[in-house]
Design a protein around this motif. Sequence first.
Motif, PDB file in Angstrom:
ATOM      1  N   VAL A 180       0.840  -1.204   0.000  1.00  0.00           N
ATOM      2  CA  VAL A 180       0.000   0.000   0.000  1.00  0.00           C
ATOM      3  C   VAL A 180       0.871   1.249   0.000  1.00  0.00           C
ATOM      4  N   MET A 181       1.904   1.253   0.852  1.00  0.00           N
ATOM      5  CA  MET A 181       2.760   2.438   0.960  1.00  0.00           C
ATOM      6  C   MET A 181       3.628   2.649  -0.269  1.00  0.00           C
ATOM      7  N   THR A 182       4.123   1.565  -0.844  1.00  0.00           N
ATOM      8  CA  THR A 182       5.038   1.700  -1.982  1.00  0.00           C
ATOM      9  C   THR A 182       4.314   1.664  -3.320  1.00  0.00           C
ATOM     10  N   GLY A 183       3.443   0.680  -3.484  1.00  0.00           N
ATOM     11  CA  GLY A 183       2.822   0.477  -4.788  1.00  0.00           C
ATOM     12  C   GLY A 183       1.708   1.433  -5.113  1.00  0.00           C
ATOM     13  N   PHE A 184       1.146   2.100  -4.119  1.00  0.00           N
ATOM     14  CA  PHE A 184       0.013   2.975  -4.374  1.00  0.00           C
ATOM     15  C   PHE A 184       0.308   4.420  -3.977  1.00  0.00           C
ATOM     16  N   ILE A 185       0.660   4.624  -2.717  1.00  0.00           N
ATOM     17  CA  ILE A 185       0.855   5.991  -2.233  1.00  0.00           C
ATOM     18  C   ILE A 185       2.035   6.661  -2.931  1.00  0.00           C
ATOM     19  N   LEU A 186       3.215   6.006  -2.923  1.00  0.00           N
ATOM     20  CA  LEU A 186       4.401   6.630  -3.499  1.00  0.00           C
ATOM     21  C   LEU A 186       4.288   6.770  -5.008  1.00  0.00           C
ATOM     22  N   TYR A 187       3.752   5.749  -5.684  1.00  0.00           N
ATOM     23  CA  TYR A 187       3.552   5.860  -7.123  1.00  0.00           C
ATOM     24  C   TYR A 187       2.591   6.999  -7.454  1.00  0.00           C
ATOM     25  N   SER A 188       1.549   7.122  -6.644  1.00  0.00           N
ATOM     26  CA  SER A 188       0.590   8.206  -6.862  1.00  0.00           C
ATOM     27  C   SER A 188       1.257   9.566  -6.676  1.00  0.00           C
ATOM     28  N   LEU A 189       2.163   9.658  -5.704  1.00  0.00           N
ATOM     29  CA  LEU A 189       2.894  10.906  -5.495  1.00  0.00           C
ATOM     30  C   LEU A 189       3.728  11.269  -6.721  1.00  0.00           C
ATOM     31  N   VAL A 190       4.432  10.292  -7.282  1.00  0.00           N
ATOM     32  CA  VAL A 190       5.260  10.544  -8.461  1.00  0.00           C
ATOM     33  C   VAL A 190       4.397  10.996  -9.632  1.00  0.00           C
ATOM     34  N   VAL A 191       3.288  10.297  -9.862  1.00  0.00           N
ATOM     35  CA  VAL A 191       2.392  10.661 -10.964  1.00  0.00           C
ATOM     36  C   VAL A 191       1.829  12.061 -10.754  1.00  0.00           C
ATOM     37  N   ALA A 192       1.445  12.374  -9.517  1.00  0.00           N
ATOM     38  CA  ALA A 192       0.886  13.697  -9.223  1.00  0.00           C
ATOM     39  C   ALA A 192       1.920  14.798  -9.457  1.00  0.00           C
ATOM     40  N   ILE A 193       3.162  14.549  -9.045  1.00  0.00           N
ATOM     41  CA  ILE A 193       4.227  15.541  -9.229  1.00  0.00           C
ATOM     42  C   ILE A 193       4.468  15.798 -10.712  1.00  0.00           C
ATOM     43  N   ILE A 194       4.529  14.728 -11.504  1.00  0.00           N
ATOM     44  CA  ILE A 194       4.790  14.877 -12.939  1.00  0.00           C
ATOM     45  C   ILE A 194       3.618  15.566 -13.635  1.00  0.00           C
ATOM     46  N   CYS A 195       2.390  15.172 -13.291  1.00  0.00           N
ATOM     47  CA  CYS A 195       1.211  15.799 -13.903  1.00  0.00           C
ATOM     48  C   CYS A 195       1.156  17.286 -13.588  1.00  0.00           C
ATOM     49  N   ASP A 196       1.476  17.642 -12.350  1.00  0.00           N
ATOM     50  CA  ASP A 196       1.481  19.051 -11.963  1.00  0.00           C
ATOM     51  C   ASP A 196       2.534  19.821 -12.752  1.00  0.00           C
ATOM     52  N   ALA A 197       3.697  19.205 -12.953  1.00  0.00           N
ATOM     53  CA  ALA A 197       4.761  19.864 -13.714  1.00  0.00           C
ATOM     54  C   ALA A 197       4.368  20.028 -15.178  1.00  0.00           C
ATOM     55  N   VAL A 198       3.688  19.023 -15.745  1.00  0.00           N
ATOM     56  CA  VAL A 198       3.235  19.120 -17.141  1.00  0.00           C
ATOM     57  C   VAL A 198       2.254  20.274 -17.301  1.00  0.00           C
ATOM     58  N   GLN A 199       1.303  20.381 -16.373  1.00  0.00           N
ATOM     59  CA  GLN A 199       0.335  21.471 -16.436  1.00  0.00           C
ATOM     60  C   GLN A 199       1.019  22.829 -16.299  1.00  0.00           C
ATOM     61  N   GLU A 200       2.016  22.895 -15.432  1.00  0.00           N
ATOM     62  CA  GLU A 200       2.738  24.157 -15.251  1.00  0.00           C
ATOM     63  C   GLU A 200       3.499  24.536 -16.515  1.00  0.00           C
ATOM     64  N   ASN A 201       4.123  23.545 -17.168  1.00  0.00           N
ATOM     65  CA  ASN A 201       4.836  23.818 -18.417  1.00  0.00           C
ATOM     66  C   ASN A 201       3.884  24.298 -19.505  1.00  0.00           C
ATOM     67  N   GLU A 202       2.725  23.652 -19.597  1.00  0.00           N
ATOM     68  CA  GLU A 202       1.740  24.071 -20.594  1.00  0.00           C
ATOM     69  C   GLU A 202       1.255  25.490 -20.311  1.00  0.00           C
ATOM     70  N   HIS A 203       1.084  25.811 -19.021  1.00  0.00           N
ATOM     71  CA  HIS A 203       0.661  27.167 -18.651  1.00  0.00           C
ATOM     72  C   HIS A 203       1.733  28.187 -19.029  1.00  0.00           C
ATOM     73  N   LYS A 204       2.996  27.832 -18.804  1.00  0.00           N
ATOM     74  CA  LYS A 204       4.090  28.730 -19.175  1.00  0.00           C
ATOM     75  C   LYS A 204       4.126  28.954 -20.681  1.00  0.00           C
ATOM     76  N   GLU A 205       3.900  27.880 -21.442  1.00  0.00           N
ATOM     77  CA  GLU A 205       3.896  28.013 -22.899  1.00  0.00           C
ATOM     78  C   GLU A 205       2.748  28.898 -23.365  1.00  0.00           C
ATOM     79  N   GLU A 206       1.591  28.753 -22.723  1.00  0.00           N
ATOM     80  CA  GLU A 206       0.452  29.594 -23.078  1.00  0.00           C
ATOM     81  C   GLU A 206       0.745  31.061 -22.778  1.00  0.00           C
ATOM     82  N   LEU A 207       1.369  31.326 -21.621  1.00  0.00           N
ATOM     83  CA  LEU A 207       1.727  32.703 -21.277  1.00  0.00           C
ATOM     84  C   LEU A 207       2.754  33.267 -22.255  1.00  0.00           C
TER      85      LEU A 207
END
Length: 238
Positions: free
Chosen positions: A184-211
């Motif tokens: 639960v701690m490794t296969g779900f929580i930590l993986y979810s954290l990595v995915v969330a961090i990357i998704c947030d960074a992708v959205q931020e990059n797209e926002h920067k490109e739009e600006l």
Amino acid sequence: LNAIVLGIATFDFVTDNEDVAHVFSQIDLSFLIIFTIEISLQLIYHGHKLFLDGWLFFDFVIVLLSWSLDSLKVFRAFRVIRTIRLVARLKTLKNLLNAIFEVGPSVTAVLALLLLIMYVYAVLCTELFGDLHELGLTDGNYFGRLDISLFTLLEMVTLEWAEIARQVEEVHYYASFIFGSFLVMTGFILYSLVVAIICDAVQENEHKEELAAAEKEKAESRKRLNQMKKRVEMLTMN
């Protein structure tokens, strides 16, 4: 295209037939000549700046090694990595790749937490289940030493855990709670954290490109407006 040829050249109908292998070897040589011409033109155009560009310098090294170490096929096969450059031409993949590079420190922190959790559970499993293989209660030595336990837990992180868990649970019923909490701690929580961090960074990059695109459009609009003002002033003066 060279990557496809290198892939086909690994099949048995090529490696087992000298004539076919020779044809593929000549095709590969043709690609190498093309790559050499390409990198030579790049060197003429960019000069010493070529060595400051990571991808161009990588191409230069691969071509150079392909000629100087032609007998070592591993260096020639590395040219297939050039296909990764196609990522730069696809906006979505480019944004994703940039996001992965930008979130490196955050992902590193998550990986450090993952290693810490794995170490704690490796010590715990070694203490509790280390003698199961010696007693003939498991098929493999899954937790005999700390390093073996770490490798076993790494397998479990990749979700290949069912067989190992069932063998241990037949002896120790509480093993299901240990393995369950670990997954639960490794296969779900930590993986979810990595995915969330990357998704947030992708959205931020797209926002920067739009600006950036909006700022560029504003600058062009101001430029056109200034040109129109100058024309009006010239007409007024006339």
